[in-house]
Design a protein around this motif. Structure first.
Motif, short mmCIF file in Angstrom:
data_model
loop_
_atom_site.label_atom_id
_atom_site.label_comp_id
_atom_site.label_asym_id
_atom_site.label_seq_id
_atom_site.Cartn_x
_atom_site.Cartn_y
_atom_site.Cartn_z
N ILE A 53 -36.72 -38.56 -55.13
CA ILE A 53 -36.49 -37.80 -56.37
C ILE A 53 -37.61 -36.81 -56.68
O ILE A 53 -37.36 -35.64 -56.94
CB ILE A 53 -36.24 -38.77 -57.55
CG1 ILE A 53 -34.87 -39.43 -57.38
CG2 ILE A 53 -36.30 -38.01 -58.87
CD1 ILE A 53 -34.53 -40.46 -58.43
N ASP A 54 -38.85 -37.27 -56.66
CA ASP A 54 -39.96 -36.38 -57.01
C ASP A 54 -40.04 -35.18 -56.07
O ASP A 54 -40.27 -34.04 -56.51
CB ASP A 54 -41.28 -37.14 -57.01
CG ASP A 54 -41.42 -38.10 -58.19
OD1 ASP A 54 -40.64 -37.96 -59.14
OD2 ASP A 54 -42.29 -38.99 -58.13
N ILE A 91 -37.19 -32.78 -56.83
CA ILE A 91 -37.50 -31.99 -58.03
C ILE A 91 -38.49 -30.88 -57.70
O ILE A 91 -38.36 -29.75 -58.16
CB ILE A 91 -38.05 -32.91 -59.15
CG1 ILE A 91 -36.95 -33.84 -59.67
CG2 ILE A 91 -38.63 -32.08 -60.29
CD1 ILE A 91 -37.46 -34.92 -60.61
N LYS A 92 -39.46 -31.21 -56.87
CA LYS A 92 -40.49 -30.23 -56.48
C LYS A 92 -39.86 -28.99 -55.83
O LYS A 92 -40.35 -27.87 -56.01
CB LYS A 92 -41.47 -30.88 -55.51
CG LYS A 92 -42.52 -29.94 -54.94
CD LYS A 92 -43.43 -30.67 -53.95
CE LYS A 92 -44.42 -29.72 -53.29
NZ LYS A 92 -45.28 -30.42 -52.30
N ILE A 127 -36.46 -27.98 -56.04
CA ILE A 127 -35.19 -27.51 -56.60
C ILE A 127 -35.16 -26.00 -56.74
O ILE A 127 -34.16 -25.34 -56.40
CB ILE A 127 -34.89 -28.20 -57.95
CG1 ILE A 127 -34.37 -29.61 -57.72
CG2 ILE A 127 -33.87 -27.39 -58.76
CD1 ILE A 127 -34.10 -30.39 -59.00
N TRP A 154 -31.09 -40.74 -60.09
CA TRP A 154 -30.38 -39.59 -59.55
C TRP A 154 -29.32 -39.09 -60.52
O TRP A 154 -29.10 -37.88 -60.66
CB TRP A 154 -29.74 -39.94 -58.21
CG TRP A 154 -30.69 -39.85 -57.06
CD1 TRP A 154 -31.27 -40.87 -56.38
CD2 TRP A 154 -31.18 -38.65 -56.45
NE1 TRP A 154 -32.10 -40.41 -55.39
CE2 TRP A 154 -32.06 -39.04 -55.40
CE3 TRP A 154 -30.97 -37.30 -56.68
CZ2 TRP A 154 -32.71 -38.10 -54.60
CZ3 TRP A 154 -31.63 -36.37 -55.88
CH2 TRP A 154 -32.48 -36.76 -54.85
N LEU A 191 -30.99 -37.02 -63.18
CA LEU A 191 -31.44 -35.74 -62.64
C LEU A 191 -30.28 -34.79 -62.44
O LEU A 191 -30.35 -33.61 -62.81
CB LEU A 191 -32.16 -35.97 -61.31
CG LEU A 191 -32.58 -34.71 -60.54
CD1 LEU A 191 -33.53 -33.85 -61.37
CD2 LEU A 191 -33.20 -35.08 -59.20
N ARG A 241 -29.02 -33.22 -65.58
CA ARG A 241 -29.91 -32.19 -66.11
C ARG A 241 -29.82 -30.90 -65.30
O ARG A 241 -29.90 -29.80 -65.85
CB ARG A 241 -31.36 -32.69 -66.12
CG ARG A 241 -31.63 -33.84 -67.06
CD ARG A 241 -33.11 -34.06 -67.27
NE ARG A 241 -33.84 -34.30 -66.04
CZ ARG A 241 -34.00 -35.49 -65.47
NH1 ARG A 241 -33.45 -36.57 -66.04
NH2 ARG A 241 -34.71 -35.63 -64.36
N GLU A 242 -29.65 -31.04 -64.00
CA GLU A 242 -29.61 -29.87 -63.12
C GLU A 242 -28.16 -29.40 -62.96
O GLU A 242 -27.48 -29.71 -61.98
CB GLU A 242 -30.23 -30.22 -61.76
CG GLU A 242 -31.70 -30.54 -61.82
CD GLU A 242 -32.54 -29.34 -62.21
OE1 GLU A 242 -32.12 -28.19 -61.94
OE2 GLU A 242 -33.63 -29.55 -62.77
#
Length: 244
Positions: A18-19, A22-23, A25, A47, A50, A53-54
């Motif tokens: 996940i991190d 996100i880095k 995206i 997930w 996330l 949100r995205e």
């Protein structure tokens, strides 16, 4: 202008990726016209948060029934959109590529519309970053697939690209327990489309991102990779054989 969609899969019960996702995206949403992520229903609930949100990303929960099933479901998901071409890549491979060779990833994306199907493989340097049991067994698989395609290829790097037409042919014909060699054979033997090959540095192995998460013995590691090699090699030899 041809549109290109990213198609990827993950099984991530602990939220391991996940991190890093996100880095990257912003890079991914700038690079691809559409993004389709198929996530196993056993993955971390993080997930879900996330993805909600995205809103620029498309995601789908799928049953955990193996890599081949996940890949097929992801391609079907991609076909629900409007892209002319697709770049398929396993998520852990994608994240390593974004982290280490983002400029090369952009170059690969730009060449996708020029070919109906591209096997995206590894340079010898990138290949040799992998665990020895991967290297030794995948050399055999790559040799068999190279013989069947009549060109030197690295077939087991977890990435390829294809046109919408090829994606439809793949979803109609794919049934193997592993898709690495099956998909290009469907395109080559059944659809009679040319196969292009491209080596990359970005599909290298990074222990922190690309290693398996469960503890298994050294013997089981070798046996597992040997079994995969047999399945992939068999599909290279048998898929589409006899199709006129």
């Amino acid at each position: 202008m041809n549109t290109i969609g990213l198609v990827t899969i993950t099984h991530d019960p602990k939220g391991r990726y996940i991190d890093l996702f996100i880095k990257h995206i912003d890079l991914l949403t700038a690079l691809y016209d559409e993004i389709y992520l198929a996530i196993s229903n056993q993955s971390s609930m993080e997930w879900d948060g996330l993805m909600k949100r995205e809103t620029s990303l498309n995601y789908k929960k799928i049953s955990k029934k193996g890599v081949a099933h996940a890949r097929r479901e992801a391609v079907k998901f991609g076909l629900s959109g409007n892209c002319d071409y697709f770049h398929y890549i396993d998520l852990d491979r994608l994240l390593t590529w974004c982290d280490r060779y983002p400029d090369e990833l952009k170059e690969i994306k730009n060449m996708i519309p020029a070919h109906p199907y591209i096997i995206i493989g590894r340079t010898e340097r990138a290949f040799l970053t992998h665990p020895v049991e991967w290297v030794e067994t995948e050399r055999i698989t790559n040799k068999i697939c190279s013989i069947e395609l009549n060109q030197e290829v690295d077939i087991t790097a977890g990435s390829c690209s294809f046109s919408k037409e090829c994606a439809k042919g793949i979803t109609s014909n794919s049934k193997s327990d592993m898709t690495d060699a099956e998909w290009p054979m469907i395109v080559s033997r059944i659809m009679k489309q040319p196969i292009h090959y491209k080596e990359t540095e970005g599909l290298e192995y990074q222990e922190a991102t690309n290693s398996i998460t469960r503890e298994i013995s050294e013997g089981d590691k070798w046996l597992g990779r040997l079994k995969l090699a047999v399945i992939i090699s068999e599909s290279a030899v048998t898929t589409g054989r006899g199709v006129l």
